[in-house]
Each structure stands twice: as structure tokens, then as C-alpha cells.
Motif scaffolding. Structure first.
Motif, PDB file in Angstrom:
ATOM      1  N   ASP A   1      -4.685   9.644  47.842  1.00 54.25           N
ATOM      2  CA  ASP A   1      -5.263  10.921  48.296  1.00 54.25           C
ATOM      3  C   ASP A   1      -6.416  10.669  49.263  1.00 54.25           C
ATOM      4  O   ASP A   1      -6.574  11.380  50.269  1.00 54.25           O
ATOM      5  CB  ASP A   1      -5.761  11.723  47.092  1.00 54.25           C
ATOM      6  CG  ASP A   1      -4.626  12.216  46.211  1.00 54.25           C
ATOM      7  OD1 ASP A   1      -3.466  12.159  46.657  1.00 54.25           O
ATOM      8  OD2 ASP A   1      -4.893  12.653  45.073  1.00 54.25           O
ATOM      9  N   THR A   2      -7.226   9.651  48.962  1.00 57.32           N
ATOM     10  CA  THR A   2      -8.390   9.354  49.789  1.00 57.32           C
ATOM     11  C   THR A   2      -7.972   8.769  51.134  1.00 57.32           C
ATOM     12  O   THR A   2      -8.534   9.117  52.178  1.00 57.32           O
ATOM     13  CB  THR A   2      -9.320   8.373  49.064  1.00 57.32           C
ATOM     14  OG1 THR A   2      -9.559   8.840  47.731  1.00 57.32           O
ATOM     15  CG2 THR A   2     -10.637   8.226  49.788  1.00 57.32           C
ATOM     16  N   LEU A   3      -6.967   7.878  51.116  1.00 56.13           N
ATOM     17  CA  LEU A   3      -6.521   7.228  52.350  1.00 56.13           C
ATOM     18  C   LEU A   3      -5.999   8.233  53.365  1.00 56.13           C
ATOM     19  O   LEU A   3      -6.324   8.156  54.556  1.00 56.13           O
ATOM     20  CB  LEU A   3      -5.416   6.208  52.041  1.00 56.13           C
ATOM     21  CG  LEU A   3      -5.830   4.770  51.752  1.00 56.13           C
ATOM     22  CD1 LEU A   3      -4.621   3.950  51.336  1.00 56.13           C
ATOM     23  CD2 LEU A   3      -6.508   4.130  52.953  1.00 56.13           C
TER      24      LEU A   3
ATOM     25  N   SER B   1      -4.213  15.894  49.243  1.00 62.39           N
ATOM     26  CA  SER B   1      -3.947  15.852  47.811  1.00 62.39           C
ATOM     27  C   SER B   1      -2.437  15.866  47.598  1.00 62.39           C
ATOM     28  O   SER B   1      -1.761  16.819  47.972  1.00 62.39           O
ATOM     29  CB  SER B   1      -4.575  17.055  47.100  1.00 62.39           C
ATOM     30  OG  SER B   1      -4.232  17.070  45.730  1.00 62.39           O
ATOM     31  N   PHE B   2      -1.923  14.783  47.028  1.00 69.56           N
ATOM     32  CA  PHE B   2      -0.491  14.681  46.774  1.00 69.56           C
ATOM     33  C   PHE B   2      -0.096  15.286  45.426  1.00 69.56           C
ATOM     34  O   PHE B   2       1.080  15.256  45.058  1.00 69.56           O
ATOM     35  CB  PHE B   2      -0.053  13.212  46.825  1.00 69.56           C
ATOM     36  CG  PHE B   2      -0.204  12.602  48.186  1.00 69.56           C
ATOM     37  CD1 PHE B   2       0.598  13.005  49.247  1.00 69.56           C
ATOM     38  CD2 PHE B   2      -1.162  11.620  48.420  1.00 69.56           C
ATOM     39  CE1 PHE B   2       0.467  12.433  50.503  1.00 69.56           C
ATOM     40  CE2 PHE B   2      -1.305  11.047  49.673  1.00 69.56           C
ATOM     41  CZ  PHE B   2      -0.492  11.461  50.716  1.00 69.56           C
ATOM     42  N   GLU B   3      -1.084  15.789  44.699  1.00 70.13           N
ATOM     43  CA  GLU B   3      -0.851  16.512  43.442  1.00 70.13           C
ATOM     44  C   GLU B   3       0.000  15.701  42.470  1.00 70.13           C
ATOM     45  O   GLU B   3       0.987  16.188  41.902  1.00 70.13           O
ATOM     46  CB  GLU B   3      -0.185  17.868  43.721  1.00 70.13           C
ATOM     47  CG  GLU B   3      -1.041  18.781  44.594  1.00 70.13           C
ATOM     48  CD  GLU B   3      -0.343  20.102  44.885  1.00 70.13           C
ATOM     49  OE1 GLU B   3       0.834  20.234  44.509  1.00 70.13           O
ATOM     50  OE2 GLU B   3      -0.989  20.987  45.480  1.00 70.13           O
ATOM     51  N   SER B   4      -0.348  14.450  42.301  1.00 72.74           N
ATOM     52  CA  SER B   4       0.374  13.601  41.355  1.00 72.74           C
ATOM     53  C   SER B   4      -0.105  13.870  39.932  1.00 72.74           C
ATOM     54  O   SER B   4      -1.260  14.236  39.709  1.00 72.74           O
ATOM     55  CB  SER B   4       0.172  12.125  41.707  1.00 72.74           C
ATOM     56  OG  SER B   4      -1.208  11.813  41.721  1.00 72.74           O
ATOM     57  N   THR B   5       0.796  13.672  38.975  1.00 75.05           N
ATOM     58  CA  THR B   5       0.470  13.906  37.567  1.00 75.05           C
ATOM     59  C   THR B   5       0.103  12.589  36.902  1.00 75.05           C
ATOM     60  O   THR B   5       0.704  11.551  37.196  1.00 75.05           O
ATOM     61  CB  THR B   5       1.664  14.534  36.835  1.00 75.05           C
ATOM     62  OG1 THR B   5       2.816  13.681  37.005  1.00 75.05           O
ATOM     63  CG2 THR B   5       1.971  15.907  37.396  1.00 75.05           C
ATOM     64  N   PRO B   6      -0.880  12.603  35.996  1.00 74.03           N
ATOM     65  CA  PRO B   6      -1.264  11.369  35.297  1.00 74.03           C
ATOM     66  C   PRO B   6      -0.101  10.805  34.483  1.00 74.03           C
ATOM     67  O   PRO B   6       0.725  11.552  33.956  1.00 74.03           O
ATOM     68  CB  PRO B   6      -2.418  11.829  34.384  1.00 74.03           C
ATOM     69  CG  PRO B   6      -2.903  13.110  34.980  1.00 74.03           C
ATOM     70  CD  PRO B   6      -1.716  13.756  35.613  1.00 74.03           C
ATOM     71  N   SER B   7      -0.055   9.485  34.395  1.00 73.64           N
ATOM     72  CA  SER B   7       1.030   8.814  33.670  1.00 73.64           C
ATOM     73  C   SER B   7       0.544   8.381  32.286  1.00 73.64           C
ATOM     74  O   SER B   7      -0.587   7.912  32.136  1.00 73.64           O
ATOM     75  CB  SER B   7       1.511   7.582  34.453  1.00 73.64           C
ATOM     76  OG  SER B   7       1.904   7.952  35.753  1.00 73.64           O
ATOM     77  N   PRO B   8       1.407   8.488  31.266  1.00 74.78           N
ATOM     78  CA  PRO B   8       1.023   8.041  29.922  1.00 74.78           C
ATOM     79  C   PRO B   8       1.108   6.524  29.798  1.00 74.78           C
ATOM     80  O   PRO B   8       1.712   5.843  30.631  1.00 74.78           O
ATOM     81  CB  PRO B   8       2.061   8.720  29.021  1.00 74.78           C
ATOM     82  CG  PRO B   8       3.268   8.869  29.909  1.00 74.78           C
ATOM     83  CD  PRO B   8       2.738   9.118  31.290  1.00 74.78           C
TER      84      PRO B   8
ATOM     85  N   GLY C   1      -6.460   3.991  39.389  1.00 79.53           N
ATOM     86  CA  GLY C   1      -6.817   4.850  40.518  1.00 79.53           C
ATOM     87  C   GLY C   1      -5.895   4.754  41.704  1.00 79.53           C
ATOM     88  O   GLY C   1      -6.321   4.967  42.845  1.00 79.53           O
ATOM     89  N   LYS C   2      -4.618   4.456  41.477  1.00 73.40           N
ATOM     90  CA  LYS C   2      -3.655   4.345  42.593  1.00 73.40           C
ATOM     91  C   LYS C   2      -3.468   5.685  43.298  1.00 73.40           C
ATOM     92  O   LYS C   2      -3.530   5.767  44.530  1.00 73.40           O
ATOM     93  CB  LYS C   2      -2.313   3.823  42.058  1.00 73.40           C
ATOM     94  CG  LYS C   2      -2.392   2.471  41.359  1.00 73.40           C
ATOM     95  CD  LYS C   2      -1.021   1.922  41.009  1.00 73.40           C
ATOM     96  CE  LYS C   2      -0.331   2.751  39.932  1.00 73.40           C
ATOM     97  NZ  LYS C   2      -1.028   2.697  38.640  1.00 73.40           N
ATOM     98  N   SER C   3      -3.236   6.726  42.517  1.00 77.07           N
ATOM     99  CA  SER C   3      -3.011   8.053  43.117  1.00 77.07           C
ATOM    100  C   SER C   3      -4.266   8.565  43.821  1.00 77.07           C
ATOM    101  O   SER C   3      -4.187   9.156  44.912  1.00 77.07           O
ATOM    102  CB  SER C   3      -2.587   9.045  42.029  1.00 77.07           C
ATOM    103  OG  SER C   3      -1.396   8.617  41.390  1.00 77.07           O
TER     104      SER C   3
END
Length: 419
Positions: free
Chosen positions: A61-63, A67-74, A55-57
Motif C-alpha cells: 500500500d505504501t509503495l 489501498s489494496f484493501e487486503s484482509t489479514p491472514s490467520p 507488514g507485506k500488505s
């Protein structure tokens, strides 16, 4: 020279305090500084370290309430990669250039021995970029983008059993390079009693292994009590969410579960508000200052020492930058001359070896030529003898042929007379 320096130091210590007879106006310096800072804007760089899926991204966003619109990492990356994204934020009339650096693939490999190496190299690279800009003749430190990491949020997996060896090794490698704040990710997956034991266990392991995390400053009286209290709450147990639910007449960030709701900004549910207060609203400037005055200065000192610069000589006397440069230049020229002489000697030696080799080859060729000459003469002699023997055989053959012809003619005449 030293006496003059001592005199200046003593003069600086015993300064006289004077009173003005009227208002001058330099009491507006703080306001000027604030106005200048607001005009230039601020820079803040955050690094998030933790395993994929903690839940880093979402927390970022919450801090910053965006919304920084980051993509999930594999989870299948062969190595750790660092991705930095810079954003321009504005709140009221204050502009903030925020850089968020994420460690993609951290802790996903089977062999995790070198997982921290990419992080250390990235932090050192940002220090090196700033140092190179600082060492230029024409510097632009004000306009260049300062990418040095000001704070590292280290996300700890909520196992409840303590830190992993990877966590301890990585934080130990980074504690002299960056301000570290450990946070327990997804704290809503662990009970309050377990959470308190988990926090105590983490602090104990950090102290046992000599890991120095960032402590909120207590030297400022206005925030000393608050920061001292917040230091006792580290590591912060946080929950992030991009979803809003309606409670009464307000929309609040929360996570909805079948058994209830976890409110992100409710201090009885998690430490998110504490983290936000300490990280952004109270101590952001202190983190920026410590990055420059402590971590960067340590890196700069080591790098300049590696380059051969020093403040004092072997006799512990002050040395100027120019003296050090001239000494290094002289040493460099001496080394160049030594290498040039070495290369010249090597060249002369190789030429001599090549000449000797060519002479040996010439001698061998001469010997081969003489041998071929002798062999040719011998072959010629033998051929001449063979020719003479063949001529003698030919003459002998002609003589015998003549004799046979004469004898045959005589025999034919005798038979004719008898008839």
C-alpha cells in the motif's frame, strides 16, 4: 549449408556505414516505441514472501500510494497458499496492470520443510502458461495477461541474529527462477548499530550459501553510479504505514510511537525511499527484461529439452525444429507400433492361456460326467438287483401264505368230520 552460414555471418560483421544526403526520419523510432508502449500499458508482477504479520500488505500500500484493501491472514493455515490479485493503476497517462502475489500462511506450520514448494510450483506454473501460449499455432502474446513474476520481495524478520534456515532454503530454490530483493521488515524495531550488523550478517550468509539475489544493473552510464551505491544498501530496511501525520504544512506517512515518530519517507529513518526508487522509478523495466531473457529462457530451455527438442544433434550439427519434430514423430510412431505389437502378443498369449484353461475345464467336466455316468449305472444295477430280490421275497411270501391257507383249510375239514 555451413559455408553459406559462415558467409552470411562474415557479411553481417563487415557492414558498411553509409551517410544519407538528407533527413529520413527513422530517428523518431524511440518516440514511436514510447508512444506504442504507453498506448498498450505496462505489466508488473510482484511476489511478497514472508511470515504472517511482517507488514507485506502495508508495504505494498505504501509503495504504490494506494489501498489494496487486503484482509489479514490467520496463523492457523495447514499449508502455504498463494493469492494473486491484479489491479489497474494509472499515473498521468501511463497505465500499469499490477499483480501482487502474497504467500498466505508462509512459515506458520510446525513442519516447514515444504513451505517453499508452493512458491516454486506457482512460479513454474506462470512460466508454463506463457510457454504454452508461445507454442500455440495462433498466439496472442500481446493480448494475453503475462503473469510471470518480475520481482520477489523477500521479507526478513528483524531478529538481528541472521537468516533462518527457511529463508536460506527458499531463496536458494528461487534465485534461478525470479529476481529476489531481500528486505528487512519492520526495521523500526531494531537500532541503527544492530541494523548495520544485521545487514552484514545477512549478506555474509547469502554469499556463504551461494544465494544469488538481484543486483541493480550498472551497465547503463546514466544510472550506474546510483545503482552501484544502492547495491551496497541491500537488504533494504523498510517501514510501511497507512497512517498520515502532519509535519509543518505537509501530511506524511509515518508511524507514531510514545517515544517519537518514524517517517516512512525519511531516508535517515529507513530505506523505503531507496527501495521505491530502485524498484519502481529506475529498474522496473530491467526486472521485466531479466525475467524474460534470463529466468524464463532458462525454464523454457529445460522444458524443451524435457520434451526432446535440441539445437544440435549427436554430431553437434544444427538441427531444425522440423527435423526434431519428424524424429520425435517417427520415434513416437515406432513406440506406438511396439506397444501395439506388445499388446497384440499379450492378447494372443491370454487367449491361448484362456483356451488351455477352457480345455482343462472341459476335460475335467468330461471326466466328472463319465464318473457320474458310471455311478448312475452302478446305482441302477444295484436298484435292479434289489427289485429282483424284493420280487422273489414277495413271491416266496405269497407261496407261504398260500400254503398256510391250504393247511388251515385242511385242518378245519378234519375237525368237521369227527363231529
Amino acid at each position: 549449408m555451413s559455408a553459406e552460414v559462415d558467409f552470411i555471418n562474415k557479411k553481417e560483421v563487415h557492414l558498411r556505414t553509409l551517410k544519407q544526403s538528407g533527413h529520413v526520419g527513422f530517428d523518431s523510432l524511440p518516440d514511436q516505441l514510447v508512444n506504442k508502449s504507453v498506448q498498450n500499458g505496462f505489466v508488473f508482477n510482484v511476489m511478497c514472501i514472508g511470515e504472517t504479520g511482517l507488514g507485506k500488505s502495508t508495504l505494498m500500500d505504501t509503495l504504490f500510494n494506494t489501498s489494496f484493501e487486503s484482509t489479514p491472514s490467520p496463523h492457523t493455515l495447514p499449508s502455504v497458499k498463494l493469492k494473486a490479485h491484479t489491479y489497474e493503476l494509472q499515473e498521468s497517462n501511463v497505465r500499469l496492470k499490477l499483480t501482487i502475489c502474497d504467500t498466505v500462511g508462509y512459515g506458520d506450520q510446525i513442519n516447514k520443510d515444504d513451505s517453499f514448494k508452493a512458491v516454486v510450483d506457482y512460479i513454474d506454473a506462470q512460466f508454463e502458461n506463457y510457454l504454452q501460449e508461445e507454442l500455440k499455432i495462433k498466439r496472442s502474446l500481446v493480448t494475453c495477461h503475462d503473469s510471470r513474476i518480475h520481482i520477489c520481495l523477500y521479507f526478513i524478520c528483524p531478529t538481528g541474529h541472521g537468516l533462518k534456515s527457511l529463508d536460506l532454503v527458499c531463496m536458494k530454490k528461487l534465485d534461478s527462477k525470479v529476481n529476489i530483493i531481500p528486505v528487512i521488515a519492520k526495521a523500526d524495531t531494531i537500532s541503527k548499530v544492530e541494523l548495520q550488523r544485521f545487514k552484514a550478517k545477512i549478506i555474509q550468509e547469502l554469499n556463504t550459501n551461494g544465494v544469488h539475489i538481484y543486483q541493480f544493473p550498472t551497465d547503463d552510464e546514466t544510472v550506474a553510479e546510483t545503482n552501484s551505491l544502492m547495491n551496497s544498501h541491500i537488504p533494504f530496511a523498510v517501514v510501511g504505514s497507512t497512517e498520515f501525520i502532519k509535519v509543518g504544512n505537509k501530511l506524511i506517512r509515518a508511524r507514531q510511537y510514545p517515544w517519537g515518530t518514524v517517517q516512512v519517507e525519511n531516508e535517515t529513518h529507513c530505506d523505503f525511499v531507496k527501495l521505491r526508487e530502485m524498484l519502481i522509478r529506475t529498474n522496473m523495466e530491467d526486472m521485466r527484461e531479466k525475467t524474460h531473457t534470463r529466468h524464463y529462457e532458462l525454464y523454457r530451455q529445460k522444458r524443451l529439452e524435457q520434451m526432446g527438442f535440441s539445437d544440435v544433434d549427436s554430431d553437434n550439427k544444427p538441427v531444425s525444429f522440423q527435423q526434431t519434430f519428424e524424429a520425435k514423430r517417427s520415434n513416437h510412431l515406432a513406440e506406438l507400433q511396439s506397444k501395439e505389437e506388445e499388446v497384440r502378443q499379450m492378447f494372443v498369449q491370454r487367449v491361448k492361456e484362456k483356451e488351455a484353461e477352457l480345455k482343462d475345464s472341459e476335460k475335467d467336466l468330461h471326466l466328472k460326467f463319465e464318473k457320474l455316468k458310471r455311478d448312475h449305472a452302478e446305482e441302477k444295477r444295484k436298484l435292479e438287483e434289489s427289485r429282483k430280490a424284493l420280487e422273489e421275497d414277495y413271491l416266496d411270501f405269497q407261496r407261504r401264505k398260500q400254503q398256510l391257507a391250504t393247511a388251515h383249510h385242511t385242518l378245519t375239514l378234519g375237525k368237521s368230520k369227527k363231529k
